[in-house]
Design an enzyme around this catalytic site. Structure first.
Site, short mmCIF file in Angstrom:
data_model
loop_
_atom_site.label_atom_id
_atom_site.label_comp_id
_atom_site.label_asym_id
_atom_site.label_seq_id
_atom_site.Cartn_x
_atom_site.Cartn_y
_atom_site.Cartn_z
CG HIS A 299 37.69 52.74 38.97
ND1 HIS A 299 37.67 53.38 37.75
CD2 HIS A 299 38.92 52.93 39.48
CE1 HIS A 299 38.86 53.92 37.53
NE2 HIS A 299 39.64 53.67 38.57
N GLY B 219 46.76 53.81 39.23
CA GLY B 219 46.40 53.11 37.99
C GLY B 219 47.63 52.86 37.14
N GLY B 220 47.87 53.75 36.17
CA GLY B 220 48.95 53.56 35.19
C GLY B 220 50.29 53.21 35.81
N GLY C 245 44.35 59.14 34.96
CA GLY C 245 44.98 58.90 33.66
C GLY C 245 45.32 60.15 32.88
CB SER D 240 47.83 61.75 37.57
OG SER D 240 47.01 61.64 36.42
CG ASN E 41 42.36 49.74 39.07
OD1 ASN E 41 42.22 48.61 38.59
ND2 ASN E 41 41.54 50.74 38.78
CD1 TRP E 42 48.03 46.17 38.62
CD2 TRP E 42 47.96 44.04 37.90
NE1 TRP E 42 49.00 45.46 39.28
CE2 TRP E 42 48.98 44.16 38.87
CE3 TRP E 42 47.73 42.80 37.32
CZ2 TRP E 42 49.77 43.08 39.25
CZ3 TRP E 42 48.51 41.71 37.69
CH2 TRP E 42 49.52 41.87 38.65
CE LYS E 43 42.85 52.62 35.64
NZ LYS E 43 42.41 53.91 35.20
CD GLU F 169 40.73 56.29 41.96
OE1 GLU F 169 41.94 56.07 41.88
OE2 GLU F 169 39.89 55.71 41.26
CD GLU G 125 38.98 53.52 34.29
OE1 GLU G 125 39.23 52.32 34.49
OE2 GLU G 125 39.88 54.40 34.30
#
Ligand code: PEP
Length: 267
Positions: A109, A246-247, A185, A225, A17-19, A179, A111
């Protein structure tokens, strides 16, 4: 063990997930490099599926590249509208995503829940929209740190999934992503035991709301993470069928190493 070649029949999925990162030009360079890196490492894409989730504005570029070079990398949207068309400024229809060959779409998600106030009912409607348009939804559920303290790890994700699956069409595929919000993150992943406990509870919800066959076939991912250094622990668990990353999905070498988690299993 939910590893490729295991007994579950579920093909592990590693999803990035590049966001809101990487523009359409950067997305082309990234996907090219990812494909080369994995091919150089002789990655067997039939054994571990790879998917990326770029911003909407990148999807056409990624589609063009993937189709032109016949790359074995799936891609999807990070969200979709619960409606197929109409006066919904800024929204993206599942019809448009389908027209771009997107296989998957992320739904719910944390977010989106946090910054856009998405409710469980809305997420169920988005899941229905994905299925209506032949796109596989990746439904995200997870508890906040406060939920964890008050209710323990499973209660909130279980209740979120129960509502979301109300939107599922019979016989259509769903992917679930557990998640924990406190792990996203933060650099502090859940333990693999905790991920297993919640993923098993989520599989029971799939059995309850859909049926046993769906529960056995549904891939349940862990997200929060995830890195190359910790993926193996999660993938050793019987109810964890992959990861939503993610990251670390923005770093080609790190993401490729997560995809190739089997090389870490012996460590
Ligand atoms: C995510 O946002 O879905 C996620 C899992 O992020 P990270 O891997 O950076 O924790």
């Amino acid at each position: 063990m939910a590893v490729a070649g295991g007994t579950t029949g579920r093909i592990p999925l590693i999803a990035g997930n590049w966001k809101m990162n990487l523009d359409h030009l950067q997305s082309i360079a990234f996907v090219q490099k990812l494909a080369w890196t994995l091919k150089d490492a002789r990655h067997d894409f039939a054994k571990v599926e790879v998917a990326v989730f770029p911003p909407f504005t990148d999807l056409r570029s990624v589609q063009t590249l993937v189709n032109a070079d016949d790359l074995p990398i799936a891609f999807g949207g990070q969200d979709l509208s619960e409606f197929d068309s109409g006066a919904y400024t800024g929204e993206i229809s599942g019809q448009f995503l389908k027209a771009l060959d997107t296989k998957y779409v992320i739904i719910g998600h944390s977010e989106r829940r946090q910054y856009h106030g998405e409710s469980d009912e809305q997420i169920a409607a988005k899941l229905a929209a994905a299925h209506r348009n032949g796109i596989v939804p990746i439904v995200c559920v997870g508890e906040t740190a406060a939920d964890l303290e008050t209710h323990g790890p499973s209660a909130v994700p279980v209740s979120q999934l129960r509502v979301a699956l109300g939107g599922a069409a019979k016989g259509q595929e769903v992917v679930v992503a557990y998640e924990p919000v406190w792990a996203i993150g933060s650099g502090q992943p859940a333990t693999s035991e905790q991920a297993q406990q919640v993923c098993a509870a989520l599989r029971a919800v799939v059995a309850e709301v859909l049926d046993d066959e769906a529960a056995a076939a549904t891939r349940i991912l862990y997200g929060g993470s995830v890195k190359a250094a910790n993926i193996a622990g999660f993938m050793r668990e019987p109810d964890v069928d992959g990861a939503l990353v993610g990251g670390a999905s923005l770093l080609v070498d790190e993401f490729s190493s997560i995809v190739r988690y089997q090389q870490h299993l012996g460590t």
